[in-house]
Structure formats: C-alpha cells, structure tokens
Design an enzyme around this catalytic site. Structure first.
Site, PDB file in Angstrom:
ATOM      1  N   GLY A  39     -13.725   1.717  37.334  1.00  0.00           N
ATOM      2  CA  GLY A  39     -14.118   0.440  36.719  1.00  0.00           C
ATOM      3  C   GLY A  39     -14.040  -0.764  37.646  1.00  0.00           C
ATOM      4  O   GLY A  39     -14.534  -1.831  37.311  1.00  0.00           O
ATOM      5  N   GLY A 180      -8.914 -24.707  43.207  1.00  0.00           N
ATOM      6  CA  GLY A 180     -10.286 -24.245  42.991  1.00  0.00           C
ATOM      7  C   GLY A 180     -10.690 -24.404  41.537  1.00  0.00           C
ATOM      8  O   GLY A 180     -10.117 -23.763  40.647  1.00  0.00           O
ATOM      9  N   GLY A 181     -11.641 -25.306  41.298  1.00  0.00           N
ATOM     10  CA  GLY A 181     -12.105 -25.538  39.917  1.00  0.00           C
ATOM     11  C   GLY A 181     -13.355 -24.746  39.597  1.00  0.00           C
ATOM     12  O   GLY A 181     -14.289 -25.258  38.978  1.00  0.00           O
ATOM     13  N   VAL A 183     -15.029 -20.817  38.181  1.00  0.00           N
ATOM     14  CA  VAL A 183     -14.936 -20.047  36.938  1.00  0.00           C
ATOM     15  C   VAL A 183     -13.557 -19.408  36.743  1.00  0.00           C
ATOM     16  O   VAL A 183     -12.911 -19.603  35.702  1.00  0.00           O
ATOM     17  CB  VAL A 183     -16.010 -18.924  36.934  1.00  0.00           C
ATOM     18  CG1 VAL A 183     -15.957 -18.136  35.651  1.00  0.00           C
ATOM     19  CG2 VAL A 183     -17.375 -19.504  37.162  1.00  0.00           C
ATOM     20  N   LEU A 186     -10.586 -21.890  36.204  1.00  0.00           N
ATOM     21  CA  LEU A 186     -10.604 -22.589  34.910  1.00  0.00           C
ATOM     22  C   LEU A 186     -10.270 -21.637  33.765  1.00  0.00           C
ATOM     23  O   LEU A 186      -9.544 -21.987  32.832  1.00  0.00           O
ATOM     24  CB  LEU A 186     -11.965 -23.255  34.682  1.00  0.00           C
ATOM     25  CG  LEU A 186     -12.318 -24.371  35.681  1.00  0.00           C
ATOM     26  CD1 LEU A 186     -13.696 -24.937  35.379  1.00  0.00           C
ATOM     27  CD2 LEU A 186     -11.278 -25.491  35.672  1.00  0.00           C
ATOM     28  N   GLU A 187     -10.804 -20.406  33.843  1.00  0.00           N
ATOM     29  CA  GLU A 187     -10.523 -19.451  32.758  1.00  0.00           C
ATOM     30  C   GLU A 187      -9.024 -19.131  32.695  1.00  0.00           C
ATOM     31  O   GLU A 187      -8.400 -19.214  31.636  1.00  0.00           O
ATOM     32  CB  GLU A 187     -11.318 -18.157  32.965  1.00  0.00           C
ATOM     33  CG  GLU A 187     -12.809 -18.323  32.701  1.00  0.00           C
ATOM     34  CD  GLU A 187     -13.622 -17.037  32.834  1.00  0.00           C
ATOM     35  OE1 GLU A 187     -14.846 -17.129  32.756  1.00  0.00           O
ATOM     36  OE2 GLU A 187     -13.039 -15.952  33.026  1.00  0.00           O
ATOM     37  N   HIS A 321     -22.807  -8.338  35.843  1.00  0.00           N
ATOM     38  CA  HIS A 321     -24.133  -7.930  35.354  1.00  0.00           C
ATOM     39  C   HIS A 321     -25.172  -7.941  36.470  1.00  0.00           C
ATOM     40  O   HIS A 321     -26.159  -7.211  36.399  1.00  0.00           O
ATOM     41  CB  HIS A 321     -24.567  -8.780  34.152  1.00  0.00           C
ATOM     42  CG  HIS A 321     -24.315 -10.243  34.295  1.00  0.00           C
ATOM     43  ND1 HIS A 321     -23.068 -10.783  34.159  1.00  0.00           N
ATOM     44  CD2 HIS A 321     -25.140 -11.269  34.556  1.00  0.00           C
ATOM     45  CE1 HIS A 321     -23.139 -12.100  34.333  1.00  0.00           C
ATOM     46  NE2 HIS A 321     -24.392 -12.415  34.584  1.00  0.00           N
ATOM     47  N   HIS A 444     -29.943 -19.936   9.920  1.00  0.00           N
ATOM     48  CA  HIS A 444     -29.097 -21.078   9.577  1.00  0.00           C
ATOM     49  C   HIS A 444     -27.939 -20.608   8.703  1.00  0.00           C
ATOM     50  O   HIS A 444     -28.166 -19.834   7.778  1.00  0.00           O
ATOM     51  CB  HIS A 444     -29.908 -22.119   8.796  1.00  0.00           C
ATOM     52  CG  HIS A 444     -29.059 -23.245   8.279  1.00  0.00           C
ATOM     53  ND1 HIS A 444     -28.595 -24.236   9.103  1.00  0.00           N
ATOM     54  CD2 HIS A 444     -28.561 -23.496   7.032  1.00  0.00           C
ATOM     55  CE1 HIS A 444     -27.853 -25.074   8.383  1.00  0.00           C
ATOM     56  NE2 HIS A 444     -27.812 -24.653   7.129  1.00  0.00           N
TER      57      HIS A 444
HETATM   58  C1  FAD Z   1     -10.429 -12.709  37.197  1.00  0.00           C
HETATM   59  C2  FAD Z   1     -11.887 -12.351  37.298  1.00  0.00           C
HETATM   60  C3  FAD Z   1     -12.707 -12.535  36.211  1.00  0.00           C
HETATM   61  C4  FAD Z   1     -14.054 -12.203  36.283  1.00  0.00           C
HETATM   62  N1  FAD Z   1     -14.822 -12.399  35.179  1.00  0.00           N
HETATM   63  C5  FAD Z   1     -16.126 -12.071  35.238  1.00  0.00           C
HETATM   64  C6  FAD Z   1     -16.937 -12.215  34.087  1.00  0.00           C
HETATM   65  O1  FAD Z   1     -16.474 -12.634  33.027  1.00  0.00           O
HETATM   66  N2  FAD Z   1     -18.246 -11.870  34.176  1.00  0.00           N
HETATM   67  C7  FAD Z   1     -18.784 -11.403  35.347  1.00  0.00           C
HETATM   68  O2  FAD Z   1     -19.986 -11.124  35.379  1.00  0.00           O
HETATM   69  N3  FAD Z   1     -18.035 -11.242  36.452  1.00  0.00           N
HETATM   70  C8  FAD Z   1     -16.725 -11.560  36.424  1.00  0.00           C
HETATM   71  N4  FAD Z   1     -15.958 -11.361  37.529  1.00  0.00           N
HETATM   72  C9  FAD Z   1     -16.594 -10.826  38.746  1.00  0.00           C
HETATM   73  C10 FAD Z   1     -16.790  -9.302  38.638  1.00  0.00           C
HETATM   74  O3  FAD Z   1     -15.543  -8.697  38.430  1.00  0.00           O
HETATM   75  C11 FAD Z   1     -17.448  -8.767  39.894  1.00  0.00           C
HETATM   76  O4  FAD Z   1     -18.640  -9.466  40.134  1.00  0.00           O
HETATM   77  C12 FAD Z   1     -17.771  -7.292  39.741  1.00  0.00           C
HETATM   78  O5  FAD Z   1     -16.608  -6.532  39.503  1.00  0.00           O
HETATM   79  C13 FAD Z   1     -18.460  -6.753  40.998  1.00  0.00           C
HETATM   80  O6  FAD Z   1     -18.736  -5.416  40.818  1.00  0.00           O
HETATM   81  P1  FAD Z   1     -18.890  -4.414  42.038  1.00  0.00           P
HETATM   82  O7  FAD Z   1     -19.271  -3.111  41.436  1.00  0.00           O
HETATM   83  O8  FAD Z   1     -19.764  -4.991  43.066  1.00  0.00           O
HETATM   84  O9  FAD Z   1     -17.442  -4.317  42.729  1.00  0.00           O
HETATM   85  P2  FAD Z   1     -15.973  -4.165  42.173  1.00  0.00           P
HETATM   86  O10 FAD Z   1     -15.881  -4.310  40.720  1.00  0.00           O
HETATM   87  O11 FAD Z   1     -15.121  -5.031  43.039  1.00  0.00           O
HETATM   88  O12 FAD Z   1     -15.629  -2.642  42.476  1.00  0.00           O
HETATM   89  C14 FAD Z   1     -15.538  -2.143  43.761  1.00  0.00           C
HETATM   90  C15 FAD Z   1     -14.706  -0.884  43.737  1.00  0.00           C
HETATM   91  O13 FAD Z   1     -14.835  -0.226  44.992  1.00  0.00           O
HETATM   92  C16 FAD Z   1     -13.583   0.344  45.341  1.00  0.00           C
HETATM   93  N5  FAD Z   1     -13.582   0.564  46.794  1.00  0.00           N
HETATM   94  C17 FAD Z   1     -13.688  -0.383  47.761  1.00  0.00           C
HETATM   95  N6  FAD Z   1     -13.727   0.214  48.975  1.00  0.00           N
HETATM   96  C18 FAD Z   1     -13.655   1.551  48.751  1.00  0.00           C
HETATM   97  C19 FAD Z   1     -13.683   2.686  49.606  1.00  0.00           C
HETATM   98  N7  FAD Z   1     -13.814   2.575  50.936  1.00  0.00           N
HETATM   99  N8  FAD Z   1     -13.571   3.905  49.037  1.00  0.00           N
HETATM  100  C20 FAD Z   1     -13.460   4.024  47.680  1.00  0.00           C
HETATM  101  N9  FAD Z   1     -13.445   2.991  46.841  1.00  0.00           N
HETATM  102  C21 FAD Z   1     -13.554   1.779  47.371  1.00  0.00           C
HETATM  103  C22 FAD Z   1     -12.598  -0.714  44.881  1.00  0.00           C
HETATM  104  O14 FAD Z   1     -11.320  -0.143  44.744  1.00  0.00           O
HETATM  105  C23 FAD Z   1     -13.216  -1.142  43.560  1.00  0.00           C
HETATM  106  O15 FAD Z   1     -12.725  -0.364  42.499  1.00  0.00           O
HETATM  107  C24 FAD Z   1     -14.597 -11.666  37.485  1.00  0.00           C
HETATM  108  C25 FAD Z   1     -13.764 -11.450  38.585  1.00  0.00           C
HETATM  109  C26 FAD Z   1     -12.426 -11.789  38.497  1.00  0.00           C
HETATM  110  C27 FAD Z   1     -11.550 -11.533  39.691  1.00  0.00           C
END
Ligand code: FAD
Length: 466
Positions: A39, A180-181, A183, A186-187, A321, A444
């Site tokens: 995840g 840092g202000g 997302v 602030l959340e 997304h 509505h």
């Molecule tokens: C506090 C917080 C709140 C957020 N809220 C939102 C939100 O409400 N809505 C939204 O759209 N986005 C939100 N985001 C951003 C969102 O989490 C990311 O944009 C999203 O997770 C990116 O997805 P990704 O698949 O690119 O990478 P990630 O979710 O970062 O997943 C990458 C995965 O790769 C694994 N990995 C890395 N290198 C290796 C390797 N060499 N071998 C095996 N595994 C590896 C990592 O362990 C990780 O599990 C939030 C982020 C944070 C920190």
C-alpha cells in the site's frame, strides 16, 4: 529463476494499481515491496491514516463545540483518548493494506517482500529475509517518495518530526510548530489543533497552499485563523533546535526581523523527495534528472525502453490518484493499447474542514497565459444545506472562457468539497460550458447546488440565491 511479463517495484497506489491492471490484461505479474505491508505511503503513512485522524478529531471538535447547539447534551466531561484514536487509525490502515493483499491474491500477482534493485535491465535482485532474483521483460518503477527536509534541520523523529511520526504521537502537543503551510502541514496541524494544541504555521511563501488559486488560499487562511491557527507567512526558517523537551524555531519575517517560536513539537512538512535509494537504476540504464526524479518520456518510459516509471518518483503532482492513473496508463501501454491521461484535469484536495478542492487553471495561471476569462462565485453560506449542518464557510468559484464559456477551472472551499470536485472534473473532461452546468438539475438541498449557482453566476451573473 521466476520470469515475468511485468515486475512492479513498489506497492503504493501507483504500483499496486499498475500490477492489477497488468494482471487484468493477461500479463504474468510480480510486485516487490520492501516493507511487510503493501500500500506504500498512501495506505500506511499518508492519505488513509491522515484522513482517519482528521475524521476522529472532527468528531471530537463537534462534540465539544457543536453538540450543545444541536440539542445534544453529554453529561460529564468529553475527553480525548489519544491512544484509542491512534489505535483506530492503525486498524483502518491494517484493514486497508489487508485489502491489497486480497487483491494481489485475487489477481494472481506474486508478491515479493524485500528491496528490489536492478542487476541489469531485465533482472531484479530482491533482498529480504532471503535474496531472490527474478527476470522481467518489463519493469515499472513505482518507488514513490519520502519526506524531505531543509539542509539545516535534523529530524530526530521524537520532537522534530515528519508526517510519519505525527501520525502516531503518544501525547497531544502543547504547541505544535508546523514548518510549511502546504496540504500535509495544514491537515495534520488541524488534527492536533482540534485536540487542543496551539498550532503555529510558519510558511516561506506569502500565502498558505501557495500553488492553489489565490482566492482559495485567502479563504482557507481566513477560516483557519478563525479556528485560532497562528499563521506566519513570508517567514524564512533559518534554524530548528531541540533543547530537552522544547523545540526552538528561528525565522526571518518579511521585514528581515528574527522571530522565535518555542514549542514542544515541530512538524517539518516542506515537501517530499522522489525515492530511488537502493534501486541501482544505473545498472539498468535508467536515468534520473537533476531533481532525483526518474526521467520519463510521454509514454512514461525511462531511458531503458522496457522500464517505465510512475507516481511520486517521476515529475508531476505527488498525489495518489495521479499515481493510480499512471499505473493504469503504463499497464495498457505495455499491452499495446493507446491510453491517455489529461494531466490538466487531475484534481487537488486539502482535507482540512472546510475542505479545499480544485481542478484546472487558477486565476493566476489564466492571467499569465493571457486568456480572457470570467468568474462566477457563490458563497456556501447562502445554501440551505450549509445552514442545516452549520458549515457556512467557503465558496465555489468557476472560471470560464470569456468568449466560448468553456469551464477552465473550478476552485472551492467548503464542506465536502473533496467529493464535490468530481462534478467539475466530469464537466471539464467533456469540455462543458458554464451554461451547460447551470442548466443541469442539482439535488436540493445539497452542497453541490453551489456549483450550479456559481455556473449561473459565470454564465450571466444570474445566480438565484444571492
Ligand atoms: C501525510 C500524507 C498525506 C497524504 N494525503 C494524500 C491525500 O489525501 N490524497 C492524495 O492523493 N495523496 C496524498 N498523499 C500523497 C500520496 O501518499 C502519494 O502521492 C502516493 O502515495 C504516491 O504513490 P506511489 O505509488 O507513487 O508511491 P508510494 O505510495 O510512496 O509507494 C512507494 C512504495 O515503494 C516502496 N519501495 C521504494 N523503493 C523500493 C525498492 N527498491 N524495493 C521495493 N520497494 C520499494 C516503498 O516502500 C513504498 O511502499 C499524502 C502523503 C502524506 C505523506
């Protein structure tokens, strides 16, 4: 050695969605994740846990501030049980990540737990409890991002923390300094504000959420100040120091004067950096750019033609997304299809309350591009639905082309804006005019009536309820 059509490195929303789509398209697929739960950031330490805590703290705030007015009396003192709140958040995370395990099994995707690194362009070594090597015709890099910091800040993960630690604090801060202000700041700031902390936001730019429409940023600033957030924009942080249980942050304000903030916790939320540590990208001929992102072309293909990259590790908005769309895009590209992503229509959301959501161009971008536009804006407080729930703050603003009436941007602050923005995305995907939306029936009483009213205002300045 096991051989695959596609190996996906990283199991965040980009990686696991890519793997599912590859499997749906009949490709033999493996996914590699270095942590024991699937995840990625989103499910484990990002979107899902932050929303779980926002929801819990919102319930608490309602109970202490609004129940009485609703005619709900609670005998005795209402107290926060932070341990239980964090435990509930963790159980939401566990259920959600468990759901990904189920989806991997259902789609017959092989899961490898360990760090994946390229041996060459078609072989990946996985170092976990054991070391394994697999062969993959195609690989999708979905390794995501990690919190970044400023060069002079040492994150001790106890008092000087990132979002990851802020999701599992064992006490409510007395004074949380948020650097840092944006997302995330602030959340998470709002979570602890609601639970009783004093929260000071220190932002370098002259406004919070600086990449969003200026009107939206101003409204959110106003509402958060009303909620007693201490906002310090145009402040350049120059040192962060821990002294026992205190954290001292020094910054220069707009006039160049030094300002000192003393708190018990400091959340550093200054952005995230692409994560490629340990990937050994060079061995596969995969190039990174100067920002550390994996360089990709319009097909999201890297400099090695059988290797693609998606999500936070490449350019573009760091959003779950966006990563998901790219996961589907690459899977379909590998399968020989011709998919498409409209990057201009990826919505952005801030899950504070009121929520903020936007899609398309901001007023500042339209001005810069020299596009003639008109504005239709409608205040949430004019809706019956808003009065019923006492969610009066915010507005919906529609920006439409002055000549053609095509909707170019929609920006909103208000209750359930995160869900409402979907209507704007659909309208803009079909290149609707403001008049098109103004002529559609909206149930509505709903908050979405503000979208219809803003469209009416943009069409002919003929909103009905103001
Ligand atoms: C506090 C917080 C709140 C957020 N809220 C939102 C939100 O409400 N809505 C939204 O759209 N986005 C939100 N985001 C951003 C969102 O989490 C990311 O944009 C999203 O997770 C990116 O997805 P990704 O698949 O690119 O990478 P990630 O979710 O970062 O997943 C990458 C995965 O790769 C694994 N990995 C890395 N290198 C290796 C390797 N060499 N071998 C095996 N595994 C590896 C990592 O362990 C990780 O599990 C939030 C982020 C944070 C920190």
């Amino acid at each position: 050695m096991n051989s695959y059509d596609v190996a996906v490195i990283g199991s965040g929303p980009g990686g696991y969605v890519a793997a599912i789509r590859c499997a749906q398209l009949g490709m033999k697929t493996a996914i590699i994740e270095k942590y024991s739960t699937l995840g990625g950031t989103c499910l484990n330490v990002g979107c899902i846990p932050s929303k779980a805590l926002l929801d819990s703290s919102h319930h608490y705030e309602d109970a202490i501030k609004h129940f009485e007015e609703h005619g709900i009396d609670i005998p005795g003192e209402i107290k926060v049980n932070l341990k239980q709140m964090i435990a509930r958040k963790q159980s939401v995370v566990d259920q959600t990540t468990g759901g990904i395990d189920f989806l991997m099994k259902k789609n017959k995707i092989d899961v490898y737990v360990g760090t994946g690194s390229f041996k060459d362009a078609t072989h990946i070594t996985i170092v976990g409890e054991e070391t394994t090597e697999i062969e993959a015709k195609n690989t999708i890099i979905a390794t995501g991002s990690k919190p970044s910091t400023l060069p002079f800040i040492e994150i001790d993960k106890e008092r000087i923390i990132t979002s990851t630690e802020a999701l599992k604090l064992t006490e409510i801060p007395k004074h949380l300094i948020v650097i840092g202000g944006g997302v995330i700041g602030l959340e998470l700031g709002q979570v602890y504000k609601r639970l009783g902390a004093e929260v000071s936001v220190v932002e370098y730019m002259d406004r919070i959420v600086p990449t969003m429409d200026a009107g939206v940023s101003k409204e959110l600033n106003k509402v958060l100040k009303k909620q007693k957030f201490k906002m310090n924009t145009s402040h350049k942080v120059k040192s962060v120091e821990r002294k026992g249980d205190e954290v001292i942050v020094k910054a220069d304000n707009k006039k160049g004067e030094e300002v000192t903030f003393t708190g018990d916790y400091c959340l550093v939320s200054v952005g995230r950096r692409p994560y490629t540590d340990g990937l050994n990208a060079e061995a596969a001929g995969v190039k990174l750019n100067e920002r550390g992102q994996v360089e990709v072309n319009e097909h999201l293909q890297t400099s090695a033609s059988n290797i693609y990259a998606i999500g936070d590790v490449i350019k573009g908005a760091m959003l779950a997304h966006k990563a998901e769309e790219e996961g589907v895009f690459v899977a379909e590209t590998i399968a020989g299809q011709k998919p498409h992503i409209d990057y201009k229509l990826i919505p952005g959301v801030v899950y504070t309350w009121p929520e903020v959501a936007a899609v398309g161009k901001t007023e500042e971008q339209l001005k810069e591009a020299g596009i003639d536009y008109k504005v239709g804006q409608f205040p949430m407080r004019a809706l019956g639905r808003s009065r019923a729930s006492m969610d009066l703050d915010g507005f919906v603003k529609i920006l439409a082309d002055k000549t053609t009436d095509e909707i170019l941007g929609v920006h909103m602050v208000g209750a359930r804006a995160a869900d409402m923005i979907a209507e704007a995305v659909v309208a803009m995907e079909y290149r609707a005019s403001a008049e098109d939306v103004s002529r559609m029936s909206h149930a509505h009483p709903t908050f979405t009536e503000a979208i219809k009213e803003a469209a009416l205002a943009a069409t002919d300045d003929r909103a009905l309820h103001v």
